[in-house]
Design a protein around this motif. Structure first.
Motif, short mmCIF file in Angstrom:
data_model
loop_
_atom_site.label_atom_id
_atom_site.label_comp_id
_atom_site.label_asym_id
_atom_site.label_seq_id
_atom_site.Cartn_x
_atom_site.Cartn_y
_atom_site.Cartn_z
N GLN A 33 22.45 31.69 13.04
CA GLN A 33 23.50 32.14 13.97
C GLN A 33 22.94 33.21 14.91
O GLN A 33 21.88 33.80 14.64
CB GLN A 33 24.68 32.72 13.18
N GLN A 54 32.48 40.65 13.43
CA GLN A 54 32.47 40.51 11.97
C GLN A 54 32.91 41.79 11.30
O GLN A 54 33.66 41.75 10.33
CB GLN A 54 31.04 40.17 11.51
N TYR A 63 39.80 45.41 5.63
CA TYR A 63 39.56 44.03 5.19
C TYR A 63 38.88 44.00 3.82
O TYR A 63 39.29 43.25 2.93
CB TYR A 63 38.70 43.35 6.26
N ASP A 88 27.31 41.73 4.87
CA ASP A 88 27.25 43.14 5.29
C ASP A 88 27.35 44.09 4.09
O ASP A 88 27.07 45.27 4.21
CB ASP A 88 28.36 43.43 6.31
N GLU A 108 24.89 34.36 -0.04
CA GLU A 108 24.91 34.59 1.43
C GLU A 108 23.84 33.69 2.04
O GLU A 108 22.69 33.68 1.61
CB GLU A 108 24.63 36.07 1.69
N ILE A 109 24.22 32.97 3.08
CA ILE A 109 23.29 31.95 3.62
C ILE A 109 22.18 32.57 4.46
O ILE A 109 21.12 31.98 4.63
CB ILE A 109 24.09 30.91 4.46
N ASP A 140 23.59 28.38 0.54
CA ASP A 140 24.85 27.89 1.12
C ASP A 140 25.94 27.90 0.04
O ASP A 140 25.77 27.29 -1.01
CB ASP A 140 24.64 26.45 1.65
N GLY A 141 27.02 28.56 0.34
CA GLY A 141 28.08 28.72 -0.66
C GLY A 141 28.65 27.41 -1.16
O GLY A 141 29.00 27.28 -2.34
N ASP A 158 34.07 35.52 1.75
CA ASP A 158 34.05 36.52 2.82
C ASP A 158 33.14 35.96 3.92
O ASP A 158 32.00 36.40 4.12
CB ASP A 158 33.49 37.84 2.26
N PRO A 165 27.72 27.78 10.39
CA PRO A 165 27.40 27.65 8.97
C PRO A 165 28.62 27.76 8.06
O PRO A 165 28.62 27.26 6.95
CB PRO A 165 26.41 28.79 8.73
N GLN A 191 38.81 34.85 3.46
CA GLN A 191 39.06 35.19 4.85
C GLN A 191 39.62 33.93 5.52
O GLN A 191 39.03 32.87 5.43
CB GLN A 191 37.73 35.59 5.52
N TYR A 226 40.19 42.58 14.34
CA TYR A 226 40.42 41.13 14.23
C TYR A 226 41.69 40.92 15.05
O TYR A 226 42.79 40.97 14.53
CB TYR A 226 40.58 40.69 12.78
N1 SAM Z 1 34.22 40.32 7.36
C1 SAM Z 1 33.83 39.23 8.21
C2 SAM Z 1 35.01 38.44 8.64
O1 SAM Z 1 36.09 38.69 8.13
O2 SAM Z 1 34.86 37.61 9.53
C3 SAM Z 1 32.80 38.38 7.52
C4 SAM Z 1 31.68 39.21 7.02
S1 SAM Z 1 30.19 38.51 6.60
C5 SAM Z 1 29.21 39.10 7.89
C6 SAM Z 1 30.32 36.77 6.88
C7 SAM Z 1 29.08 36.12 6.28
O3 SAM Z 1 29.29 34.76 5.95
C8 SAM Z 1 27.85 36.12 7.23
O4 SAM Z 1 26.89 37.00 6.73
C9 SAM Z 1 27.38 34.67 7.22
O5 SAM Z 1 25.97 34.56 7.25
C10 SAM Z 1 27.99 34.17 5.92
N2 SAM Z 1 28.11 32.71 5.82
C11 SAM Z 1 28.52 31.84 6.78
N3 SAM Z 1 28.48 30.57 6.31
C12 SAM Z 1 28.04 30.64 5.01
C13 SAM Z 1 27.82 29.67 3.99
N4 SAM Z 1 28.02 28.36 4.22
N5 SAM Z 1 27.39 30.10 2.77
C14 SAM Z 1 27.18 31.42 2.53
N6 SAM Z 1 27.37 32.40 3.47
C15 SAM Z 1 27.81 32.00 4.69
#
Ligand code: SAM
Length: 285
Positions: A33, A54, A63, A88, A108-109, A140-141, A158, A165, A191, A226
């Motif tokens: 990303q 984010q 949040y 984060d 976390e991806i 990947d989650g 989250d 992704p 979320q 947000y």
């Molecule tokens: N607090 C934020 C929000 O409410 O939008 C989100 C915080 S965090 C930065 C979101 C995280 O999700 C990112 O670090 C992103 O890389 C991760 N992410 C996105 N797709 C993913 C997946 N398929 N598996 C694991 N993590 C993923």
């Protein structure tokens, strides 16, 4: 989109919040990303992924407290927690505040989000990534929940919004994987966007949870950056009573936990499950 010292979010077409930018601290296209971190006079440091805000230093607590503490105090005796996303570190920090939680797995991806947020947002994680109770997995989650032999009392998604992704984290495939790795009496929370501007997200999640959980609902939080009204957080379990606990029960658990919070409290916990009628009307199968 960064123009001369301004950042405009590109999440919504035809509508955007704009930040005055004091300094761009880091900008990079990771393997997954576009990531930018910038400093602002209004919200401190801010991170955007693929043009969507984010997290900010100033309002992240809202949040992270709600998505962590509402499920954990509703559950009451969670030992094993899974966080999907959360790069984060704010969610991990809040979950680890629960003394009864013995292990938190975070999947976390994007490793660079963890590394960059540890550096630029030290107050988000506050050392959480190094906790002996934390296990950080880069992956990947959706793959993890579909294959792990670990079982969890609470699963928290989250993630970024359902594009790029994170798109897979809003699918039946993911929800069935979550159900698969939840223990008896487990709770899932995620979320789930801002219903006033992203109405389909609530309707889609409500429908996609149906085949996997007896009870599906949402709870709300008001996060200034947000934009577009209240944020909805998805909720799913097999016991409706888990989201209808009296405030006295939550208050006792909150007192016993001894947590210091700035947004979450037992009254906000209970009130957060009350949804505006336009949101309730969108909960259709
Ligand atoms: N607090 C934020 C929000 O409410 O939008 C989100 C915080 S965090 C930065 C979101 C995280 O999700 C990112 O670090 C992103 O890389 C991760 N992410 C996105 N797709 C993913 C997946 N398929 N598996 C694991 N993590 C993923």
């Amino acid at each position: 989109m960064i123009q001369q010292f301004k950042f405009s979010e590109t999440l919504h077409s035809g509508y955007a919040q704009t930040f005055e930018v004091r300094e761009v601290l880091f900008e990079h296209r990771t393997e997954h990303q576009h990531l930018v971190i910038f400093d602002t006079p209004s919200f401190g440091r801010v991170m955007a992924l693929d043009g969507a805000i984010q997290t900010t230093e100033r309002d992240e607590f809202i949040y992270h407290e709600m998505l962590a503490h509402v499920p954990l105090f509703a559950h009451g005796q969670a030992r094993d927690v899974l966080i999907v996303g959360g790069g984060d570190g704010g969610m991990l920090r809040e979950v680890l505040k629960h003394p009864g939680v013995e292990r938190v797995v975070m999947v976390e991806i994007d490793r660079s989000v963890i590394d960059l947020c540890t550096h630029y947002f030290p107050n988000h994680s506050q050392g959480a990534f190094d906790s002996p109770r934390a296990e950080i997995i880069v992956g990947d989650g959706v793959e993890y929940v579909g294959s792990t032999d670990r079982r969890f009392d609470v699963v928290l998604s989250d993630s970024t919004d359902p594009a790029g992704p994170a798109e897979v984290l809003f699918t039946e495939r993911f929800y069935s994987g979550v159900k698969r790795c939840l223990k008896e009496g487990g709770i899932f929370a995620a979320q789930n966007g801002l219903p006033f501007l992203q109405a389909d997200e609530v309707t889609n999640t409500y429908k996609r949870l149906a085949g996997h959980f007896q009870d599906r609902w949402f709870f709300a939080a008001a996060v200034p950056t947000y934009v577009g009204g209240i944020m909805t957080l998805a909720w799913a379990s097999d016991d409706k009573a888990l989201r209808q606990l009296p405030v006295e029960v939550i208050a006792e658990r909150f007192r016993a936990g001894g947590l210091k919070t700035r947004y979450y409290n037992p009254e906000m916990h209970v009130a957060s499950f009350a949804l505006p009628q336009y949101v309730v009307d969108s909960l259709v199968d």
